[in-house]
Design a protein around this motif. Structure first.
Motif, PDB file in Angstrom:
ATOM      1  N   THR A   1       0.840  -1.203   0.000  1.00  0.00           N
ATOM      2  CA  THR A   1       0.000   0.000   0.000  1.00  0.00           C
ATOM      3  C   THR A   1       0.871   1.248   0.000  1.00  0.00           C
ATOM      4  O   THR A   1       0.644   2.198  -0.754  1.00  0.00           O
TER       5      THR A   1
ATOM      6  N   GLN B   1     -11.037   0.370   5.386  1.00  0.00           N
ATOM      7  CA  GLN B   1     -11.473   1.715   5.771  1.00  0.00           C
ATOM      8  C   GLN B   1     -12.998   1.850   5.640  1.00  0.00           C
ATOM      9  O   GLN B   1     -13.651   2.451   6.492  1.00  0.00           O
TER      10      GLN B   1
ATOM     11  N   PRO C   1      -5.436   6.172   2.071  1.00  0.00           N
ATOM     12  CA  PRO C   1      -5.735   4.908   1.393  1.00  0.00           C
ATOM     13  C   PRO C   1      -6.239   5.081  -0.047  1.00  0.00           C
ATOM     14  O   PRO C   1      -5.947   4.264  -0.917  1.00  0.00           O
ATOM     15  N   ILE C   2      -6.997   6.149  -0.318  1.00  0.00           N
ATOM     16  CA  ILE C   2      -7.518   6.333  -1.680  1.00  0.00           C
ATOM     17  C   ILE C   2      -6.371   6.654  -2.654  1.00  0.00           C
ATOM     18  O   ILE C   2      -6.412   6.283  -3.818  1.00  0.00           O
TER      19      ILE C   2
ATOM     20  N   PHE D   1      -8.291  -0.342   1.499  1.00  0.00           N
ATOM     21  CA  PHE D   1      -9.414   0.546   1.208  1.00  0.00           C
ATOM     22  C   PHE D   1     -10.721  -0.049   1.735  1.00  0.00           C
ATOM     23  O   PHE D   1     -11.528   0.644   2.359  1.00  0.00           O
TER      24      PHE D   1
ATOM     25  N   ALA E   1      -4.976   3.279  -3.703  1.00  0.00           N
ATOM     26  CA  ALA E   1      -5.890   2.573  -4.605  1.00  0.00           C
ATOM     27  C   ALA E   1      -5.840   3.156  -6.013  1.00  0.00           C
ATOM     28  O   ALA E   1      -5.766   2.429  -7.009  1.00  0.00           O
TER      29      ALA E   1
ATOM     30  N   SER F   1      -3.736  -2.325  -1.733  1.00  0.00           N
ATOM     31  CA  SER F   1      -4.449  -1.059  -1.573  1.00  0.00           C
ATOM     32  C   SER F   1      -5.957  -1.271  -1.485  1.00  0.00           C
ATOM     33  O   SER F   1      -6.647  -0.593  -0.715  1.00  0.00           O
TER      34      SER F   1
END
Length: 479
Positions: free
Chosen positions: A237, A454, A375-376, A451, A379, A447
């Motif tokens: 990640t 989350q 996190p976005i 994600f 991704a 990722s």
């Protein structure tokens, strides 16, 4: 700039000189032709320096605040190595894109195609060189990446302002900044970002060095631990967030097209990246050294740095810069939308601004649904940047020059440091394989796992992602 000088600057060696000069005069307007004016100086940017400022400013926006978070996932050594590695890889693929742009434009202008009032975009380069299927792939990846790139800027705005004013939750701040960022519809093209690019880079330079100095002055927190890397999910990640950091290529063609002499762009991105290293490496290293594993649950570095006037200044400057970067990410989307609805040739700024507004609405909505700062980024890096920035340019370059005649008649010569077509193919193949396996494969798995975690933890439409719980004042004790 005098008209004669302008004409000389406008010519790319293999381009049709008359058409290119006419197009540039049309684009730059009367201010630029009549000599120096303040409007011209601040508004009309087409030099190599303008391109450098645009590339450097666009590379380090809110990601500057998430790199310490990536270091906590990767560990110090891997964090530094991945930054240098992906910085070099990103500079190479930006170079490939610039070569393909010059090749496309050279071929088209030999056919007497005029680009008057038309901004060339990456998907059009792919279409002209490789056909409609490549156009569709390029358009899909580029537009989706730019869409989520704009979403990330809005999330970043809300996340940052909360550390100055927590009277409103982050979701409410997203509503407010969505409306503010919608004003970017009035900026016609990258040709008009001169002053904004200059200011934007100054703002990130201040913030990066504030983070570095503040972390060193603060010192290590009590009982600090630096346990990364601990889990493969976190490791990959963090790596894909860094891959995302050096992936500002979605706007490379538009920045080149705004230049008076696009052929000079070749090494601009590399020099921009070298400057960006002076911002990202010291700040991420210092903040991770000071706070260690606390960053695993604080993806925005501002959350841990002590609140004072210097931090508030950094937050304010990053907010302004994120507004600028939102414009950078959104402008190519505006161009695509204008072309779809037949408004791209319209000269009225107000009409074009009105036509562009529908582009902002889905960005606004997505930022409210997925407010996961940090996190976005990973991704988007794994699923979109891997292809848009690394894989597609490398494959497109190999396929464009696969025939002996194409190599022989190439508008640009091979780089001095790699004067062999075999070497070019080897490097491009290695990039495609590495990024597909490590960036898209392992990075995509890690990722998306993070994600989804989350989403499960905070839910969609989270009102205040990673906000510290508010402590209510205890009632007075009466004796």
């Amino acid at each position: 700039m005098q008209p004669q000088k302008q004409a000389e600057e406008a010519i790319v060696s293999s381009f049709n000189q008359t058409d290119h000069h006419d197009d540039r005069e049309e684009e730059e307007g009367p201010d630029h032709q009549s000599g120096f004016s303040l409007t011209s100086f601040l508004w009309h940017g087409g030099s190599v320096y303008d391109a450098w400022f645009s590339c450097a400013s666009n590379q380090v926006a809110q990601v500057l605040l998430t790199l310490p978070y990536s270091f906590s996932q990767l560990g110090m050594l891997s964090g530094i190595i991945f930054q240098i590695f992906y910085g070099i890889l990103g500079s190479w693929t930006a170079y490939l894109i610039s070569i393909l742009y010059v090749e496309y434009r050279s071929r088209k202008e030999k056919e007497n195609v005029s680009f008057k009032n038309h901004v060339i975009q990456w998907f059009e380069v792919l279409d002209g060189l490789l056909g409609p299927y490549w156009k569709a792939v390029g358009l899909a990846f580029n537009c989706t990446f730019l869409l989520f790139g704009s979403v990330i800027q809005l999330i970043g705005c809300a996340s940052n302002i909360y550390y100055i004013n927590d009277n409103l939750d982050k979701r409410t701040w997203t509503y407010i900044f969505g409306a503010c960022c919608a004003t970017t519809v009035f900026i016609p093209s990258f040709h008009n970002y001169r002053i904004w690019s200059f200011l934007g880079l100054g703002m990130t330079t201040y913030t990066a060095w504030y983070m570095t100095i503040a972390a060193i002055v603060h010192g290590q927190v009590e009982g600090v631990t630096h346990s990364g890397p601990k889990k493969l999910v976190l490791y990959f990640t963090g790596a894909t967030n860094i891959l995302y950091t050096f992936g500002g290529h979605a706007v490379t063609v538009e920045i080149m097209h705004a230049m008076w002499k696009p052929q000079k762009f070749k090494y601009v991105y590399l020099f921009a990246t070298l400057y960006v290293f002076t911002l990202t490496l010291p700040s991420a290293t210092a903040v991770y050294w000071a706070f260690g594993d606390q960053l695993l649950t604080h993806s925005n570095a501002f959350a841990l740095l002590p609140r004072n006037k210097w931090r508030d200044a950094g937050v304010t400057l990053m907010l302004i810069h994120q507004f600028i970067t939102f414009g950078f990410a959104c402008t190519p989307l505006y161009f695509v939308w204008e072309k779809v609805i037949g408004m791209h040739d319209t000269k009225s700024i107000c009409l074009r601004a009105l036509a562009r507004l529908p582009v902002v609405i889905p960005i606004w909505f997505l930022a409210i649904i997925f407010p996961f700062f940090g996190p976005i980024n990973s991704a988007v890096g794994a699923l979109l940047v891997s292809f848009t920035v690394y894989i597609i340019p490398a494959l497109a370059h190999m396929l464009t020059f696969r025939s002996a005649s194409a190599r022989q008649n190439a508008a640009e010569k091979l780089p001095f440091f790699l004067p062999s077509w075999t070497g070019m193919y080897v490097v491009n193949t290695l990039i495609v394989v590495w990024v597909f396996i490590v960036g898209f494969g392992f990075g995509g798995w890690a990722s998306m796992t993070n994600f989804i975690k989350q989403v499960d933890t905070f839910g969609l439409f989270a009102k205040c992602y990673q906000c510290p719980p508010k402590v209510s004042a205890s009632p007075p004790v009466h004796h």
